[in-house]
Write a protein that holds these residues in place. Structure first.
Motif, short mmCIF file in Angstrom:
data_model
loop_
_atom_site.label_atom_id
_atom_site.label_comp_id
_atom_site.label_asym_id
_atom_site.label_seq_id
_atom_site.Cartn_x
_atom_site.Cartn_y
_atom_site.Cartn_z
N TYR A 73 68.89 101.36 -23.92
CA TYR A 73 68.64 101.28 -22.49
C TYR A 73 69.58 100.28 -21.82
N ALA B 40 69.54 98.25 -17.97
CA ALA B 40 68.80 98.03 -16.72
C ALA B 40 69.53 97.01 -15.87
N ILE C 50 67.49 101.94 -14.18
CA ILE C 50 67.25 102.05 -15.63
C ILE C 50 67.96 103.31 -16.12
N GLU C 51 68.67 103.16 -17.23
CA GLU C 51 69.41 104.29 -17.78
C GLU C 51 69.21 104.32 -19.30
N GLN C 52 69.07 105.53 -19.84
CA GLN C 52 68.99 105.68 -21.29
C GLN C 52 70.14 106.55 -21.78
N GLU C 53 71.15 105.93 -22.31
CA GLU C 53 72.27 106.59 -22.98
C GLU C 53 72.70 107.89 -22.32
N PHE D 84 68.44 108.70 -15.83
CA PHE D 84 68.39 107.40 -15.17
C PHE D 84 67.28 107.43 -14.13
N ALA E 208 62.98 111.73 -19.44
CA ALA E 208 62.32 110.45 -19.22
C ALA E 208 60.94 110.41 -19.87
N SER F 106 60.63 108.89 -23.21
CA SER F 106 61.08 107.50 -23.27
C SER F 106 59.96 106.57 -22.84
N TYR G 207 60.20 103.69 -21.34
CA TYR G 207 60.42 103.21 -19.99
C TYR G 207 60.32 104.34 -18.97
N GLY G 208 60.67 105.53 -19.39
CA GLY G 208 60.50 106.68 -18.51
C GLY G 208 59.05 106.93 -18.18
#
Length: 197
Positions: free
Chosen positions: A2, A4, A48-51, A55, A76, A79, A81-82
């Motif tokens: 992640y 952020a 927030i972004e995941q690879e 986002f 998301a 995830s 955080y998603g």
């Protein structure tokens, strides 16, 4: 993995900083984090972004409720955080629906043998039980019990979240990879890019 970042608007423009999400477990935690970074209750954006899979952007304006946009709700949902961003309200479901489904699943699993009594018909389970659980049982560890159709594919949330800041809806919906750089550029905050990457 992640990434952020926080973007806080000030009189002199935008200030950016990377941020840790280790202590963030709920949307309220994330909102508090944004408000702590706010200058005179001005706008704060949490990115927030995941690879490059998805986002999300959370916008906090003073004491107003946070506004949320997620680029790919299905990704998301897999995830941790998603899941924080995919609130009941955003998904259009009744608050507490997840708890209700979990409670029903637990009830369906009760067969009268919980106190140690032997099961009189171990090989003859009722079809009712299997019918009730068939839609929610899954070998997929990422399955949240709602089924695949509970989270819509594609973008979800407030597509106008950045429109008044310089990023129209159509352009937001086109963002995929390196979205933070595009957002910062649209907000006139490109010069702060170096501080958060």
């Amino acid at each position: 993995m992640y990434f952020a970042a926080l973007l806080a608007r000030t009189e002199d423009g935008w200030e950016a900083s990377d941020t840790e999400l280790d202590d963030v477990e709920t949307l309220s935690d994330l909102t508090d984090l944004a408000r702590d970074a706010s200058v005179d209750e001005d706008t704060v954006l949490v990115f927030i972004e995941q690879e490059d899979a998805w986002f999300g952007v959370v916008r906090v304006d003073g004491e107003d409720d946070p506004r949320i946009f997620v680029s790919d709700a299905t990704a998301a949902a897999r995830s941790s955080y998603g899941e924080i961003l995919l609130t009941d309200e955003l998904l259009g479901r009744e608050p507490g629906a997840e708890d209700t489904i979990a409670a029903l699943e637990e009830l369906v699993g009760l067969d009268g043998t919980e106190d140690g009594a032997p099961d009189p018909t171990p090989d003859n389970h009722s079809d009712t039980t299997s019918d009730l659980t068939s839609d929610t049982d899954s070998d997929d560890p990422d399955d949240d019990g709602f089924g695949a159709d509970a989270v819509p594919a594609g973008p979800l949330g407030d597509t106008l979240i950045l429109a008044d800041l310089g990023l129209p809806e159509a352009e937001l919906l086109m963002l995929r990879t390196d979205a933070l750089a595009e957002i910062e550029d649209a907000l006139g905050a490109a010069e702060v890019q170096e501080t958060v990457r």
